[in-house]
Design a protein around this motif. Sequence first.
Motif, short mmCIF file in Angstrom:
data_model
loop_
_atom_site.label_atom_id
_atom_site.label_comp_id
_atom_site.label_asym_id
_atom_site.label_seq_id
_atom_site.Cartn_x
_atom_site.Cartn_y
_atom_site.Cartn_z
N VAL A 267 11.92 5.89 1.84
CA VAL A 267 10.33 6.24 1.69
C VAL A 267 10.28 7.87 0.95
CG1 VAL A 267 8.08 6.47 2.80
CG2 VAL A 267 9.57 4.69 3.26
N LEU A 268 11.05 8.70 1.53
CA LEU A 268 10.94 10.10 1.34
C LEU A 268 12.32 10.69 0.73
CD1 LEU A 268 9.36 11.53 4.39
CD2 LEU A 268 8.26 10.85 2.31
N GLY B 143 -0.22 6.23 6.76
CA GLY B 143 -1.15 5.26 6.21
C GLY B 143 -0.61 3.94 5.66
N LEU B 144 -1.40 3.13 5.35
CA LEU B 144 -1.23 1.80 4.95
C LEU B 144 -0.69 1.82 3.67
CD1 LEU B 144 -4.55 -0.06 5.73
CD2 LEU B 144 -2.41 -0.30 6.84
N PRO B 145 0.51 1.23 3.44
CA PRO B 145 1.12 0.89 2.10
C PRO B 145 0.30 -0.05 1.36
CG PRO B 145 2.38 -0.29 3.73
CD PRO B 145 1.40 0.43 4.57
N ARG B 146 0.54 0.28 -0.02
CA ARG B 146 -0.49 -0.75 -0.96
C ARG B 146 0.63 -1.19 -1.97
NH1 ARG B 146 -5.60 -0.71 1.52
NH2 ARG B 146 -5.77 1.59 2.64
N ASN B 147 0.32 -2.56 -2.13
CA ASN B 147 1.24 -3.33 -3.07
C ASN B 147 0.53 -3.19 -4.50
OD1 ASN B 147 2.74 -4.83 -4.78
ND2 ASN B 147 2.00 -6.87 -3.64
N VAL B 148 0.62 -1.90 -5.09
CA VAL B 148 0.04 -1.56 -6.65
C VAL B 148 0.93 -2.21 -7.56
CG1 VAL B 148 -0.97 0.66 -5.75
CG2 VAL B 148 1.14 0.61 -6.36
N ALA B 149 1.98 -2.86 -7.35
CA ALA B 149 2.63 -3.68 -8.28
C ALA B 149 1.92 -5.02 -8.59
CB ALA B 149 4.10 -3.76 -7.73
N THR C 91 5.37 14.63 0.51
CA THR C 91 4.98 13.33 1.28
C THR C 91 3.56 13.00 0.90
OG1 THR C 91 4.21 14.90 2.89
CG2 THR C 91 6.35 14.09 3.16
N SER C 92 3.03 11.70 1.16
CA SER C 92 1.82 11.36 0.72
C SER C 92 1.18 10.61 1.76
CB SER C 92 2.11 10.38 -0.23
OG SER C 92 2.91 8.98 0.11
N ILE C 93 -0.28 10.77 2.06
CA ILE C 93 -0.87 10.08 3.11
C ILE C 93 -2.13 9.16 2.21
CG2 ILE C 93 -2.64 10.66 4.74
CD1 ILE C 93 -1.38 13.48 4.86
N ASP C 94 -1.81 8.00 2.52
CA ASP C 94 -2.96 6.96 1.79
C ASP C 94 -4.27 7.26 2.48
OD1 ASP C 94 -3.25 4.32 0.73
OD2 ASP C 94 -4.50 4.00 2.64
N VAL C 95 -5.21 7.17 1.33
CA VAL C 95 -6.68 7.57 1.86
C VAL C 95 -7.71 6.64 1.01
CG1 VAL C 95 -6.24 10.05 2.13
CG2 VAL C 95 -6.85 9.40 -0.23
N THR C 96 -6.99 5.52 0.52
CA THR C 96 -7.59 4.45 -0.42
C THR C 96 -9.16 3.88 0.37
OG1 THR C 96 -5.44 3.73 -1.12
CG2 THR C 96 -7.45 2.22 -1.40
N ASP C 97 -8.96 3.82 1.58
CA ASP C 97 -10.23 3.33 2.34
C ASP C 97 -11.20 4.48 2.28
OD1 ASP C 97 -9.17 0.96 2.13
OD2 ASP C 97 -8.14 1.01 4.30
N GLY D 131 3.65 7.42 -11.36
CA GLY D 131 4.63 6.76 -10.25
C GLY D 131 3.94 5.92 -8.96
N PHE D 132 4.40 4.90 -8.77
CA PHE D 132 3.82 4.12 -7.59
C PHE D 132 4.31 4.43 -5.95
CE2 PHE D 132 2.73 0.10 -10.53
CZ PHE D 132 1.75 0.93 -11.17
N ARG D 133 5.46 5.19 -6.33
CA ARG D 133 5.96 5.14 -4.74
C ARG D 133 5.01 5.82 -3.87
NH1 ARG D 133 11.06 9.63 -4.01
NH2 ARG D 133 11.68 8.82 -2.06
N MET D 134 4.32 6.80 -3.94
CA MET D 134 3.44 7.45 -2.94
C MET D 134 2.54 6.27 -2.25
SD MET D 134 0.68 9.68 -5.14
CE MET D 134 1.96 10.13 -6.43
N HIS D 135 2.15 5.19 -3.09
CA HIS D 135 1.06 4.22 -2.60
C HIS D 135 2.15 3.00 -2.01
CE1 HIS D 135 -1.80 6.30 -5.02
NE2 HIS D 135 -0.96 6.20 -6.33
N LEU D 136 3.10 2.89 -2.65
CA LEU D 136 4.01 1.66 -2.00
C LEU D 136 4.50 2.11 -0.53
CD1 LEU D 136 6.14 0.93 -5.23
CD2 LEU D 136 4.45 -0.43 -4.25
N ALA D 137 4.84 3.16 -0.33
CA ALA D 137 5.46 3.76 0.81
C ALA D 137 4.99 5.25 1.24
CB ALA D 137 7.09 3.31 0.82
N PRO D 138 3.62 5.12 1.66
CA PRO D 138 3.25 6.45 2.07
C PRO D 138 3.95 7.13 3.44
CG PRO D 138 1.55 4.79 2.54
CD PRO D 138 2.78 4.20 1.83
N SER D 139 4.00 8.27 3.47
CA SER D 139 4.60 8.75 4.77
C SER D 139 3.71 8.58 6.06
CB SER D 139 5.07 10.09 4.65
OG SER D 139 3.84 10.87 4.12
#
Length: 875
Positions: free
Chosen positions: A350-351, A460-466, A394-400, A450-458
């Motif tokens: 992930v990281l 928050g929720l992972p997002r299947n952006v593919a 690192t990444s933190i999901d904030v989609t919602d 890049g999709f990695r920060m969304h696919l596997a955030p450190s």
Amino acid sequence: MKIEKIQALRGPNIWSIRRKKLIQMRLDLEEMENFPTNKIDGFRERIEKLIPSLFTHRCSEGVEGGFFHRVETGTWMGHVIEHIALEIQTLAGMDVGFGRTRETKTPGVYNVVFNYIEENAGIFAAEESVKIAEALINGEDYDINACIHKLKEIRERVRLGPSTGSIVEEAVSRKIPWIRLGTNSLVQLGYGVNQQRFQATITGKTSSIAVDIACNKELTKRMLHDAAIPVPIGDLITDEEGLDSVVRKIGYPVVIKPLDGNHGKGSSINVNDWESAKIGLEHAQKYSKRVIVEKYITGYDFRVLVINNKMVAAARRVPAHVVGDGEMNLQQLIEKENNDPRRGYGHENVLTEIEIDKDTTELLEKLNYTLETVPQKGEVVYLKSTANLSTGGTSIDVTDMIHPENITMAERISKIIGLDVCGIDIMAENLTQPLKESGGAIIEVNAAPGFRMHLAPSEGLPRNVAAPVVDMLYPPGKPFTIPIIAVTGTNGKTTTTRLISHIVKSNGYRVGFTTSDGIYIQNTMLSKGDTTGPLSAEFILKDPTVEFAVLETARGGILRSGLGFSQCDIGVLTNIEEDHLGMNDIHNLRDLTRVKRVVLDSVKKGGWSILNADNEYSMKIINDLDSQVAIFSMNENNPHIQKFAKEGRITCVYEEGFVTIKKGDWKIRIGKAKDFPITMEGKAKFMIENVLAASLACYLYGFGIEDISNSLRTFIPSAQLTPGRLNVFKFKNFKVLIDFAHNPSGYEAIEDYLKNVEATKKIGIISGVGDRRDSDIRECGKIAGRMFDHIIIRNEKHLRGRTEDEINGLIIEGMQSSGRDVSYEIIPKEIEALKHAMGMAEEGTFITALSDVISNAIDLVQDYQARELLEDDKI
């Protein structure tokens, strides 16, 4: 121990239809065949110490520690090497688990088979696992950590990146086939006319103009500003004078970045003094002569991802950093952070591990820190100037959490720039407020985000952006593949393939097909040679003009690399006869059946397998197939045909001179066999068999009876259309037949045809094939002795380890066992043999050349025909 051969299987294969990526290593244990592991002092202890994680291998015991128990009680070294090869790949971040080790017919020689993720890494694992086993046997030291690191390096060098890989994984989950085009991240999804291509996150739908705009940061900024979207104030400069002018106008702090940069390369942020600004300019101009200087916006670094003009994910990005504890210095804190199991080498986790580089040291220098500095407890020390995950961020999901106005703005931006896949970098205190309220701004718009920060955030929720990318490329109802009919068997493959292709073409499709003489699209040869392997199949499936594929599929390609396609709609097995036995661990017809059935096992759910009801070994697999099954026969009263009729199932038969489709008691005739030119007025029974197979395949695909019949009537056999398949050339006083028959069943088919040929004398030109069994060569000689009055023995082009005298001797033995007193002579060169035969031909002579070099023989005969016509004209 000695590695004899390593093969990478890339498609459905004899070991597994589902597990397409396998390494097959042929390994000679030599003297170790006499030493199972329980006879090697200390072997169990040494292997457990070197690779303790092998404890997780259950092996045939079915419990953890099962493999070590097998080692304790005694197992052969091939089995040990299989497990080592699997485990070192797993330890290098490529989790694999399938393996098989089987002894060949040669004592002490084994096929060691195991999964791989990356082909080069799998081959290295095969080679290195043998070295590891040898070190363990001899009690020598082995650096397992160096091996694992080398595997990681190989993996990172050749693997697909996380973004590309995620799209491929999503496609595979939907059963969409894919092909890697070259060694970079360019990938084809689907086949033929229905293919789509992408590279990283640039798709075939991505506008090149949009990419150019996004790569030009100044133009992007101006277009967004003109559309009332907040962007930082600043300007474009090329020298220190320009830098000074902009800084005076907008004031510190500033951001300095190259106009054409990406991934944060060459950027300096939060620059607060003139000396730092000059250094930033120099750094930026390493990447671009023109440099952007703009106001530094305070806040957090956010990335919003928009696909197909819809916002699908948002993340807050945090640069690589450590948090002080008041005790450890920075070097120790970095090492501790890198020990986080979520961090790994390259993109394996992930990281990414944090590397200390120039950017790190420059940031520390600004703080007057070194790696020996001990930060205060709770102090955050940033180690990179940008938040890229590839540098340890690192990444933190904030989609919602993103405000609806910000979503609308992001989707507008994607349309303004024109990107189908768009990464928008925002600097703001938060995304929960509209940017106009938070004071945030759009920093950049990225093509190929890049999709990695969304696919596997450190966090928050992972997002299947593919998924939305694949949805965009293949919206509901859009096909991703093309119809595929695969033809295999011992004899008749090429003619059956050509017949099917002709019927398909005649019904309006642009067809691509592969044969033993070349690759064709719409009867235009694009590549000459034996093209019945996976690379040739891939050639057709990669062609964007092909609407329908018909693929001759021979045993050699299956054994060498597996199939070149994942699934087919219809699989045709013409027959299984003795040919090439004794090669590549294929010693009998049961072994050969195992190879040929790979094609039928690859038939998709709901598709059809077509079998020859007159062929014993073909019918032995009928109950093992998962697909629907239909059969064909030259005899309407064949027991299998009768059984199918009672069950209401579909067959194709030759009855009362007709080619007929049957379903239960229902019967519909396609036409008289003698009306189809390929059957030589119904005299060539083996050609009728090919017509049955082709007709059945096309009927089951959905072509109409009349369309099939008309197509068969227009298929005119010739040296151009069916080279080496019953090509008859007429001269004034004699005829010449050229055919590719090269095994006993092929010879018998020619014998059956010649029974219906009237001739004053029948001359045969034959040879023995060096890699056939003695019994096969003798049998060909025996059949030749039965059907010819005079025989010319020539030499096979490739003797394959035998001598000419040895092969000729076996042929003569066979001829003498035919029960006929046949005259013969030996003329080594094929061309000379043909010339001699035509020179001695009398009125009514019929010459048959069973040739392995079809093109040479045809050229010679056609040249003689042309000369004969020329002489007639002169007269």
